[in-house]
Design a protein around this motif. Structure first.
Motif, PDB file in Angstrom:
ATOM      1  N   UNK A 137       0.806  -1.235   0.000  1.00 54.60           N
ATOM      2  CA  UNK A 137       0.000   0.000   0.000  1.00 54.60           C
ATOM      3  C   UNK A 137       0.829   1.272   0.000  1.00 54.60           C
ATOM      4  N   UNK A 138       2.056   1.246   0.522  1.00 53.40           N
ATOM      5  CA  UNK A 138       2.914   2.436   0.555  1.00 53.40           C
ATOM      6  C   UNK A 138       3.914   2.463  -0.597  1.00 53.40           C
ATOM      7  N   UNK A 139       3.913   1.423  -1.397  1.00 52.21           N
ATOM      8  CA  UNK A 139       4.918   1.285  -2.442  1.00 52.21           C
ATOM      9  C   UNK A 139       4.898   2.431  -3.440  1.00 52.21           C
ATOM     10  N   UNK A 140       3.706   2.793  -3.911  1.00 50.62           N
ATOM     11  CA  UNK A 140       3.613   3.815  -4.955  1.00 50.62           C
ATOM     12  C   UNK A 140       4.176   5.151  -4.483  1.00 50.62           C
ATOM     13  N   UNK A 165       8.327   7.047   6.232  1.00 54.85           N
ATOM     14  CA  UNK A 165       7.363   5.941   6.164  1.00 54.85           C
ATOM     15  C   UNK A 165       8.078   4.588   6.177  1.00 54.85           C
ATOM     16  N   UNK A 166       9.263   4.538   5.552  1.00 48.99           N
ATOM     17  CA  UNK A 166      10.019   3.294   5.519  1.00 48.99           C
ATOM     18  C   UNK A 166      10.529   2.933   6.908  1.00 48.99           C
ATOM     19  N   UNK A 167      10.958   3.939   7.654  1.00 49.57           N
ATOM     20  CA  UNK A 167      11.423   3.680   9.014  1.00 49.57           C
ATOM     21  C   UNK A 167      10.279   3.182   9.892  1.00 49.57           C
ATOM     22  N   UNK A 211      10.717  -2.566  -2.196  1.00 47.11           N
ATOM     23  CA  UNK A 211      11.131  -1.985  -0.922  1.00 47.11           C
ATOM     24  C   UNK A 211      10.958  -2.944   0.250  1.00 47.11           C
ATOM     25  N   UNK A 212      10.350  -4.111   0.026  1.00 45.00           N
ATOM     26  CA  UNK A 212      10.076  -5.028   1.135  1.00 45.00           C
ATOM     27  C   UNK A 212      11.339  -5.539   1.822  1.00 45.00           C
TER      28      UNK A 212
END
Length: 869
Positions: A424-427, A446-448, A505-506
């Protein structure tokens, strides 16, 4: 004899049929229930004792109007622990008497006094405990101690299917059972009960393993036969509990755990789904609440069987039988918790629920082994004790399989995390990276946040194999000081890598991204204690990142013996490092703090008789001593903020003890140890990317129309997708076979399989065919499959830029959109080199926004594979 052989064959065939047709098991169980001659209450198998003394005690201590002549006594046929009787007076007033078995018993077992204390203490605290009427320690009354409680009117179900209840009511009955468990765990026990149960302690799971190991061995001694496989199960559980650490610890909270929380230990109201009584408190103790929840969820992990106590729901269509899902039961339990501190330890332990289940099965195995021991001495509580006792080996095997499933279940949990949290946050995250400018090279908040949630879910450092205790294999590098994610084998982690490959990004979210994983494995395997403390600890914590510098612009680096970067031993305890590298992934990341630098060994300390593969050294170079020249692009992507950079190390002097890994001339040995597992990681991530690309393609061909019908109805499209499916599945099997071979025999013996997977996961197979039905989006950076293509080793990739002719490899600005030179200083170390808040690694003030290169200049008609590490 023929009849016995025929019966065993028929039972084996029936069990096999139930494996493939789960409904058969339910039909057999219903048939057995209809033909059963035993009722819930039967004539006493064991004499209750002196009836006159019991009647007198009931009148005096329990307030029950009963006399010896008119009272009736029946024994409950269900249960294998303490003999339990229902006593009815002439006026139909009923009470339950539960006594300790006679004869020699294991120390601490069958403590009916503790049952009574628990019922008394919890009854008025919102817990559906039975109303206790008294406790008798005088063994002259019934021969052993006993306690008495009020008979609870209602419905009793003997299996997890809630057989006999209306199908439409079973969901609510199951959820009410979960809420009853939450009510128990939300009740704060009084201090006198806390002291009675041994006081506030930690390490409930570890205590359970120790306690039931002793009980199991004592039962074996009583039977005069040792159980095969017991030590393997015990050592494995001890290792897993130690690896889980604080996540499965109750943190000193006083929480009462029932210990045997099953549906057959509950009484439900006759006119509603409410639980009116929790029975059989023999195993009650201060413990961890998730242990009870795992007990309640065990049927969801066991397939249906035609008979026996292990039958569960696994493989059944739950909705068809009116049963809720395990997620619904868990949600009902979590929603009913009323103590915030209990809710906190539950959330922390839920990712390890399979470990709790494994311990529960081990405890059941120890219990039924004790039942077998009592049956051998004629001291059993039930008529079927000998048959139940024979199930100990089966339960022990289930515990072992459940423990293994706790590891393989990591794949499902990772997939749920990737699909629910990451994609869901990928885009937005990729759009930020593609936007260009200095902001693209800064870590995204958001990645942190995703990393923090992955840690909390127990999905951190899964690549670091091993439990950290006991004997370790060559690739089980976890230790108590530097723990991993709990997986045991490379094959298990390979399945996790496939799920991580579904998103670009996973891997970083779970601290499982390249090149950090390989670098951390190198440090764990070859690093000195001081090197591990300085670099490995912060890498495992996700506080810093790293890079691996090997490929050089001046030579054909596919043959590493060509490398010309040097690591000279100066003879005074220092080394001089010098050389230029490119395609150094991760060097542009502002969080990158250390570079593993591969260079040719030089100096008087080097033995001149060494072979050509013993003439290179690997050193740890702090990034404040490295010059980062420019980011390089693949298919027009610069992969910010990670990046693939051209770097140089210019005559940097380092302390030999702090910098050199394993010794002068050992670089090839280190690289070979890193290569095999690393290739498995890359290939499985690429397969995960292919799987997601196929999912997207299938969605697209269903929604797009051409020539009067959906693309999915065109034969050529279906044929291409079918071939892609064949190729991807075949590649997966080869990679798993390779991982299994590495686990069993090591890198060197598995070199054939390692070479095969490099070919199997190639552009000529499923990955290149995946874009066939999507010609337009494959060039779009907004399409996830296109973004993953340059990051995978399987997929079409743009040819690397031509190498400048200069020996020093000075870049040609016109071939790289004129990137600016970096501003990093190399004269001396920066005092703030370990700061987490540094700015971008590169100065990008004049660097234009990255754009896909025009197809006329950089996209030849036939793409070639860019072989980079």
């Amino acid at each position: 004899l023929l009849f016995v052989v025929w019966r065993r064959a028929m039972i084996g065939a029936l069990v096999e049929a139930c494996r493939y047709f789960p409904e058969t098991a339910l039909w057999c169980r219903r048939a057995a229930a209809r033909s059963s001659r035993s009722a819930g209450e039967t004539a006493p198998r064991q004499a209750i004792g002196d009836r006159a003394r019991l009647a007198a005690w009931l009148r005096a201590e329990a307030g029950v109007s009963v006399d010896e002549a008119s009272m009736s006594i029946k024994q409950f046929s269900h249960g294998q622990s303490n003999p339990t009787y229902v006593v009815r007076s002439a006026t139909s007033e009923a009470v339950v008497v539960r006594k300790r078995p006679g004869g020699a018993l294991l120390r601490g077992a069958h403590d009916v006094g503790r049952e009574h204390a628990l019922a008394v203490a919890l009854r008025g605290r919102g817990v559906p405990a039975p109303r206790a009427l008294g406790y008798c320690a005088d063994e002259t009354v019934l021969g052993t101690a006993f306690w008495c409680y009020e008979y609870a009117e209602g419905r009793h179900f003997k299996d997890a299917y809630l057989s006999g209840s209306p199908r439409e009511e079973r969901v609510e009955l199951s959820l009410e059972a979960a809420r009853a468990a939450a009510a128990l765990h939300s009740a704060e026990p009084p201090e006198d009960l806390v002291e009675r149960l041994g006081g506030r302690r930690e390490g409930y799971l570890a205590r359970q393993v120790r306690t039931w190991t002793k009980q199991y061995r004592a039962a074996d001694e009583s039977l005069g036969a040792a159980t095969a496989g017991l030590e393997e199960v015990v050592s494995g559980l001890e290792a897993d509990v130690a690896a889980a650490g604080e996540d499965v610890d109750e943190a000193g909270l006083a929480v009462v755990a029932h210990g045997d929380l099953r549906y057959d230990n509950m009484i439900f109201a006759a006119d509603s789904a409410r639980v009116v009584a929790l029975l059989d408190w023999e195993l009650g103790a201060l413990g961890h609440p998730v242990a009870d929840l795992a007990y309640l969820l065990m049927p969801y992990r066991v397939p249906p069987l035609p008979f026996g106590p292990l039958s569960g729901f696994h493989g059944l269509a739950l909705a068809r039988h009116g049963m809720p899902s395990a997620e619904q039961v868990t949600a009902a339990y979590r929603g009913a918790l009323r103590r915030p501190e209990v809710a906190a330890i539950v959330e922390r332990a839920l990712p390890h629920v399979d470990l709790f289940s494994s311990v529960a099965y081990f405890r059941l195995a120890a219990i039924v082994r004790g039942v077998a021991a009592r049956a051998s001495t004629g001291n059993a509580a039930a008529a079927n004790a000998r048959r139940v006792g024979a199930l100990a080996d089966v339960l022990l095997d289930v515990s072992l399989r459940q423990r293994r499933s706790a590891h393989t279940d990591a794949r499902r949990r990772v997939r749920d995390f990737v699909d629910g949290e990451v994609i869901p946050l990928e885009a937005s995250l990729l759009e930020r990276a593609y936007a260009g400018g200095e902001a693209a090279w800064l870590p995204a908040p958001e990645l942190e946040a995703l990393k923090a949630r992955a840690k909390q879910a127990g999905l951190w450092n899964l690549f670091l194999l091993g439990s950290g205790t006991g004997e370790r294999g060559p690739y089980q590098l976890a230790t108590p000081e530097y723990p991993g994610g709990g997986l045991e084998t490379l094959e298990e982690y390979a399945l996790v890598c496939e799920e991580l490959g579904r998103s670009l990004i996973a891997p970083e979210c779970l601290n499982c991204s390249a090149p950090d994983t390989g670098n951390m494995e190198v440090l764990a395997q070859f690093g000195t204690p001081s090197q591990k403390k300085r670099w490995l600890a912060p890498l495992l914590a996700g506080e810093i990142r790293s890079c691996y510098a090997m490929t050089e612009p001046a030579v054909a680096s596919s043959d590493p013996t060509n490398l010309r970067a040097t690591v000279r031993d100066l003879g005074d305890g220092t080394v001089l490092v010098s050389g230029r590298k490119w395609w150094t992934s991760g060097a542009s990341d502002p969080r990158c703090e250390v570079c593993l630098f591969f260079g040719r060994a030089e100096g008087d300390a080097l033995d001149p008789t060494r072979g050509r593969h013993a003439r290179h050294t690997m050193v740890l170079v702090p990034m404040d001593r490295v010059t980062v020249h420019r980011p390089l692009r693949v298919l027009g992507f610069d992969d910010a903020p990670h990046g693939h950079a051209e770097i140089s190390v210019d005559d940097v002097v380092l302390d030999k003890r702090d910098a050199v890994l394993l010794g002068h001339g050992a670089a090839f040995k280190i690289a070979q140890a890193r290569l095999g597992p690393g290739r498995v990681h890359h290939c499985m991530r690429a397969i995960g990317a292919c799987e997601r690309a196929l999912e997207l393609t299938k969605d697209r061909v269903r929604s797009r129309h051409a020539f009067g019908k959906p693309l999915a109805d065109h034969g050529t499209v279906r044929a291409d997708l079918a071939r892609a499916r064949l190729d991807v599945d075949a590649a997966r099997l080869l990679v798993r076979d390779c991982a299994r071979a590495i686990d069993k025999t090591g890198n060197k013996a598995a070199r054939k399989q390692i070479a095969m997977i490099k070919v199997a996961v190639s552009p000529s197979r499923g990955p290149s065919r995946r874009f066939h039905s999507n010609p337009a989006p494959r060039r779009s950076r907004r399409w996830p499959a296109a973004s993953s293509t340059p990051s995978c080793r399987c997929g079409a990739a743009w040819v690397s830029p031509p190498t400048p002719p200069s020996p020093t490899c000075t870049p040609k600005p016109e071939s790289f959109d004129k990137p600016t030179a970096p501003t990093r200083s190399t004269s001396k170390p920066s005092p703030s080199s370990n700061s987490k808040s540094r700015g971008p690694r590169l100065s990008l003030g004049t660097l234009p926004t990255p754009t896909p290169p025009p197809s006329t200049s950089r996209f030849p008609l036939s793409f070639t594979l860019l072989q980079t590490d």
